[in-house]
Design an enzyme around this catalytic site. Structure first.
Site, PDB file in Angstrom:
ATOM      1  N   TYR A 139      41.174  45.830  43.068  1.00 18.01           N
ATOM      2  CA  TYR A 139      40.757  46.098  44.450  1.00 18.01           C
ATOM      3  C   TYR A 139      40.347  47.555  44.664  1.00 18.01           C
ATOM      4  O   TYR A 139      39.778  47.898  45.693  1.00 18.01           O
ATOM      5  CB  TYR A 139      41.874  45.727  45.444  1.00 18.01           C
ATOM      6  CG  TYR A 139      42.230  44.250  45.445  1.00 18.01           C
ATOM      7  CD1 TYR A 139      41.449  43.323  44.786  1.00 18.01           C
ATOM      8  CD2 TYR A 139      43.362  43.797  46.103  1.00 18.01           C
ATOM      9  CE1 TYR A 139      41.780  41.979  44.775  1.00 18.01           C
ATOM     10  CE2 TYR A 139      43.699  42.449  46.101  1.00 18.01           C
ATOM     11  CZ  TYR A 139      42.907  41.546  45.430  1.00 18.01           C
ATOM     12  OH  TYR A 139      43.238  40.214  45.420  1.00 18.01           O
ATOM     13  N   LYS A 189      47.720  39.298  31.827  1.00 15.74           N
ATOM     14  CA  LYS A 189      46.778  38.430  31.127  1.00 15.74           C
ATOM     15  C   LYS A 189      46.446  39.147  29.818  1.00 15.74           C
ATOM     16  O   LYS A 189      45.285  39.470  29.523  1.00 15.74           O
ATOM     17  CB  LYS A 189      45.547  38.203  32.020  1.00 15.74           C
ATOM     18  CG  LYS A 189      44.578  37.155  31.523  1.00 15.74           C
ATOM     19  CD  LYS A 189      45.094  35.751  31.640  1.00 15.74           C
ATOM     20  CE  LYS A 189      44.090  34.775  31.045  1.00 15.74           C
ATOM     21  NZ  LYS A 189      44.653  33.445  30.819  1.00 15.74           N
ATOM     22  N   ASP A 221      48.488  32.676  34.275  1.00 12.39           N
ATOM     23  CA  ASP A 221      48.235  31.238  34.465  1.00 12.39           C
ATOM     24  C   ASP A 221      49.526  30.437  34.268  1.00 12.39           C
ATOM     25  O   ASP A 221      49.814  29.495  35.016  1.00 12.39           O
ATOM     26  CB  ASP A 221      47.106  30.725  33.547  1.00 12.39           C
ATOM     27  CG  ASP A 221      47.102  31.392  32.173  1.00 12.39           C
ATOM     28  OD1 ASP A 221      47.812  32.401  31.993  1.00 12.39           O
ATOM     29  OD2 ASP A 221      46.403  30.901  31.280  1.00 12.39           O
ATOM     30  N   ASP A 245      48.647  39.288  44.629  1.00 12.03           N
ATOM     31  CA  ASP A 245      48.078  38.780  45.879  1.00 12.03           C
ATOM     32  C   ASP A 245      48.092  37.246  45.858  1.00 12.03           C
ATOM     33  O   ASP A 245      48.510  36.578  46.813  1.00 12.03           O
ATOM     34  CB  ASP A 245      46.631  39.310  45.994  1.00 12.03           C
ATOM     35  CG  ASP A 245      46.032  39.084  47.367  1.00 12.03           C
ATOM     36  OD1 ASP A 245      46.742  38.572  48.252  1.00 12.03           O
ATOM     37  OD2 ASP A 245      44.847  39.404  47.550  1.00 12.03           O
ATOM     38  N   ASP A 249      51.209  34.387  47.641  1.00 14.69           N
ATOM     39  CA  ASP A 249      50.874  33.314  48.584  1.00 14.69           C
ATOM     40  C   ASP A 249      51.331  31.960  48.046  1.00 14.69           C
ATOM     41  O   ASP A 249      51.809  31.101  48.793  1.00 14.69           O
ATOM     42  CB  ASP A 249      49.365  33.284  48.880  1.00 14.69           C
ATOM     43  CG  ASP A 249      49.017  34.208  50.040  1.00 14.69           C
ATOM     44  OD1 ASP A 249      49.859  35.067  50.384  1.00 14.69           O
ATOM     45  OD2 ASP A 249      47.914  34.084  50.602  1.00 14.69           O
TER      46      ASP A 249
END
Ligand code: NAD
Length: 356
Positions: A139, A189, A221, A245, A249
């Site tokens: 970001y 990752k 994942d 992020d 959620d």
């Protein structure tokens, strides 16, 4: 103790729920003989309307001079168009206060398992703290942007981390885990991304300074799958900005309503910003029906992390736990036929438990 708390109610249901958070903090102060001083400022859409700026320098200075900040939510359809956006106020606040870590505890309440999309047996024993890096990664990395080459559009984002950014957040996760089950899962990752390979290396080194912590590494994942297939297998999860992020959620869904979950954003000192994880909920704004529990649990995090008042924090959390066990429900968590409480009525019940 004396503490100065800045409140930033923001937009939509933000003012409704922050008002209840302040009531709870006043009751806590009265009961334990503390003196909390409150100072309210504008953020988000209402600040744009009043000043043209989603977070003024004066407001940021007031937050810097405080012991803690209690935030509601920002945004709404009115400000969805245009270059000046309410969310810019949030980014300026995080950056301006050096808040590099976002903490989201996720602990489904046994009385609300019906509200979760997971089967009750999957939820047994779930108590996860997700620690998300907040000021680096995809970001913020440069280059970022869009170009046009030979009539074709191209866009780029950059995921970049330094060893310092990684070690400070992993260190925080380890310290949090010391007061919990002493297990940290670092999510990356590393089979593909260079930034993740560095993340894994530095996370391992950082954890060496915390010999009692058991650190494991999980690919993002796999973590996404495990959060729904075996959520009780986690204690503290630490991860970079965008992975966090998305995973926060996903984790939030486990408890059944956005209205229930608190968060804290912390930096190197004790100053933090505390807010419910939900947004401004324009669909229910002004109706007096929003669930105040996410904000009230955020005040518990404020008491614990910024004011070093763990007993008072426990008292607030136990009060919330009690009212949910007793069957108090706002509209978002009520089942058919159950009595529905307003925002104010739910807070009244929680306050009654605190003063008992
Ligand atoms: P939202 O969280 O505001 O609402 C999602 C759904 O959850 C809605 O149906 C809403 O009614 C419900 N809900 C949320 N909080 C609730 C509560 N306390 N009690 C009962 N029900 C609740 O998300 P959204 O609708 O995607 O976004 C609305 C606005 O909020 C947008 O402008 C968005 O940009 C903004 N937003 C702000 C923040 C923030 O301030 N940190 C976070 C997320 C979204």
């Amino acid at each position: 103790m004396k503490a100065k708390i800045v409140t930033l109610p923001g937009d939509g249901i933000g003012p409704d729920v922050v008002a209840e958070g302040v009531r709870v903090l006043r009751v806590v102060a009265e009961k334990s003989n503390h003196h909390f001083e409150f100072e309210e400022h504008l953020i988000g859409g209402c600040a744009i309307d009043a000043t043209g700026n989603p977070l003024s320098d004066e407001t940021l200075a007031a937050c810097r001079a405080s012991d803690a900040v209690l935030l509601g939510a920002v945004g709404g359809p009115k400000w969805d168009v245009g270059d000046v956006r309410p969310e810019q106020g949030l980014l300026k606040l995080r950056k301006g206060l050096g808040l590099f870590a976002n903490l989201r505890p996720v602990k489904p309440h046994p009385a609300l398992v019906h509200a979760s999309p997971l089967r009750p047996e999957k939820l047994a024993g779930v108590d996860v703290m997700v620690v998300r890096e907040l000021t680096g990664g995809l970001y913020f990395g440069k280059p970022q942007g869009r170009t046009n080459e030979n009539g074709h559009a191209r866009a780029v984002d950059t995921m970049e981390y330094s060893d310092t950014e990684i070690s400070r957040i992993v260190d925080l996760a380890c310290r949090l885990a010391m007061a919990r089950q002493k297990r940290v899962t670092s999510v990356d990752k590393a089979n593909v991304l260079a930034s993740s390979k560095l993340w894994r290396e530095v996370a391992t080194q950082t954890a060496h300074a915390h010999p009692q912590i058991k650190l494991d590494h999980v690919l993002v994942d796999t973590c996404a799958m495990r959060l729904v297939s075996a959520p009780s297998s986690f204690d503290v999860i630490v991860t970079e900005n965008m992975f966090g992020d998305i995973l926060t959620d996903e984790a939030a869904v486990l408890v059944g309503s956005m209205g229930l979950l608190p968060s804290a954003s912390l930096g190197t000192g004790t100053l933090g910003v505390y807010e419910p994880i939900h947004g401004s909920a324009p669909d229910i704004a002004g109706k007096g029906i929003a669930n105040p529990i996410g904000t009230i649990l955020s005040t518990a995090m404020l008491l614990r992390h910024s004011l070093n008042l763990p007993r008072e924090a426990d008292a607030v959390e136990q009060a919330v736990d009690r009212v949910l066990t007793d069957g108090c429900r706002t509209a978002d968590i009520a089942q058919k036929g159950e009595r529905v409480l307003s925002t104010r009525e739910m807070s009244d019940q929680i306050i009654a438990q605190i003063v008992r």
